[in-house]
Design a protein around this motif. Sequence first.
Motif, mmCIF file in Angstrom:
data_model
loop_
_atom_site.group_PDB
_atom_site.id
_atom_site.type_symbol
_atom_site.label_atom_id
_atom_site.label_comp_id
_atom_site.label_asym_id
_atom_site.label_seq_id
_atom_site.Cartn_x
_atom_site.Cartn_y
_atom_site.Cartn_z
ATOM 1 N N ASP A 108 0.826 -1.200 0.000
ATOM 2 C CA ASP A 108 0.000 0.000 0.000
ATOM 3 C C ASP A 108 0.863 1.254 0.000
ATOM 4 O OD1 ASP A 108 -2.284 -1.477 -0.061
ATOM 5 O OD2 ASP A 108 -2.628 -1.405 2.096
ATOM 6 N N ALA A 109 2.016 1.200 0.669
ATOM 7 C CA ALA A 109 2.892 2.375 0.725
ATOM 8 C C ALA A 109 3.424 2.740 -0.650
ATOM 9 C CB ALA A 109 4.047 2.114 1.696
ATOM 10 N N SER A 110 3.813 1.729 -1.431
ATOM 11 C CA SER A 110 4.347 2.021 -2.761
ATOM 12 C C SER A 110 3.256 2.545 -3.687
ATOM 13 C CB SER A 110 5.023 0.786 -3.358
ATOM 14 O OG SER A 110 4.093 -0.253 -3.571
ATOM 15 N N ILE A 111 2.038 2.029 -3.539
ATOM 16 C CA ILE A 111 0.916 2.542 -4.334
ATOM 17 C C ILE A 111 0.644 3.998 -3.956
ATOM 18 C CG2 ILE A 111 -1.508 2.233 -4.935
ATOM 19 C CD1 ILE A 111 -1.206 -0.696 -4.058
ATOM 20 N N HIS A 154 3.554 8.497 -8.665
ATOM 21 C CA HIS A 154 3.786 9.910 -8.981
ATOM 22 C C HIS A 154 2.518 10.684 -9.318
ATOM 23 C CE1 HIS A 154 3.428 9.579 -13.460
ATOM 24 N NE2 HIS A 154 3.735 8.320 -13.210
ATOM 25 N N LEU A 155 1.521 10.047 -9.924
ATOM 26 C CA LEU A 155 0.344 10.816 -10.341
ATOM 27 C C LEU A 155 -0.495 11.291 -9.157
ATOM 28 C CD1 LEU A 155 -1.111 9.156 -13.564
ATOM 29 C CD2 LEU A 155 0.190 11.264 -13.338
ATOM 30 N N GLN A 192 -2.990 20.090 -7.416
ATOM 31 C CA GLN A 192 -1.646 19.533 -7.550
ATOM 32 C C GLN A 192 -1.660 18.230 -8.352
ATOM 33 O OE1 GLN A 192 -0.659 20.136 -3.115
ATOM 34 N NE2 GLN A 192 1.342 20.084 -4.088
ATOM 35 N N THR A 193 -2.668 17.411 -8.105
ATOM 36 C CA THR A 193 -2.785 16.174 -8.871
ATOM 37 C C THR A 193 -3.138 16.478 -10.322
ATOM 38 O OG1 THR A 193 -3.451 14.957 -6.886
ATOM 39 C CG2 THR A 193 -3.996 13.968 -9.010
ATOM 40 N N ARG A 234 1.288 17.365 -16.648
ATOM 41 C CA ARG A 234 2.693 17.119 -16.982
ATOM 42 C C ARG A 234 2.854 15.765 -17.657
ATOM 43 N NH1 ARG A 234 3.711 19.850 -12.074
ATOM 44 N NH2 ARG A 234 3.696 17.894 -10.902
ATOM 45 N N PHE A 235 2.171 14.759 -17.115
ATOM 46 C CA PHE A 235 2.224 13.429 -17.720
ATOM 47 C C PHE A 235 1.695 13.459 -19.160
ATOM 48 C CE2 PHE A 235 -0.629 9.869 -18.744
ATOM 49 C CZ PHE A 235 0.319 8.900 -19.019
#
Length: 225
Positions: free
Chosen positions: A7-10, A14-15, A125-126, A132-133
Amino acid sequence: MKRATTDASIRKFHLWASLPDELWQELSCVMSWHEFGAGETVFPAHQTNDCLCVLWSGRARVFARSADPAHAALLRTMESGAVFGVHCVFNADMPPQSSIVAEKPCQVLLIPSSCWEKILASHPQTMASYIRFLTQRIEFLNRKVQYLTAGSAERRLALYLLSQIPQDGVATRLTISAVSLADLLDLGRASLYRAMDKLTSDGFLERDGHDYTLHHRDDMLAHYS
């Protein structure tokens, strides 16, 4: 296939890394996972329709949609962390312009587009990260068109190297693999290696492992016109 993540990595993807806790909880509640075996169509598929998708593990190939799938052009190879299905967020009725096939078994994270649109509208911010993506995606496609219409394999390779190596006579380490570069330039690996050998024998390219140096940059494109 077991989900190879936490869950932490999810949460740090970056998005949506900047999402406040309450929006992250809302997003995490609607996320779902799907698995695809090698050779299976990942997109468009029933599970990925109307979703923003993240290739969390595995590898997949992106092909231009074609009336003759056997001769569809390979656009790129996607690795872990790649995002697709982006047109679904604001253009759900627009037919997809590409198809994605798993090269290796894949784990895909799915987010309903309606939820993602709500997140973007409520968190600037998102939204900025997403813009940017999308800008990077447009830049990639513009470069792809340039390479595909460049002509010979030597000229395609020369255009790519000119875009990556900043100065004449300065060595630059390229991190792209030969397989990915061949895909990007729409060349077979044998054709790519022949083009590299040609640029080297003609005196425009010097290679030392992953370090590349260009010489006579201004003359190179004219030579391969």
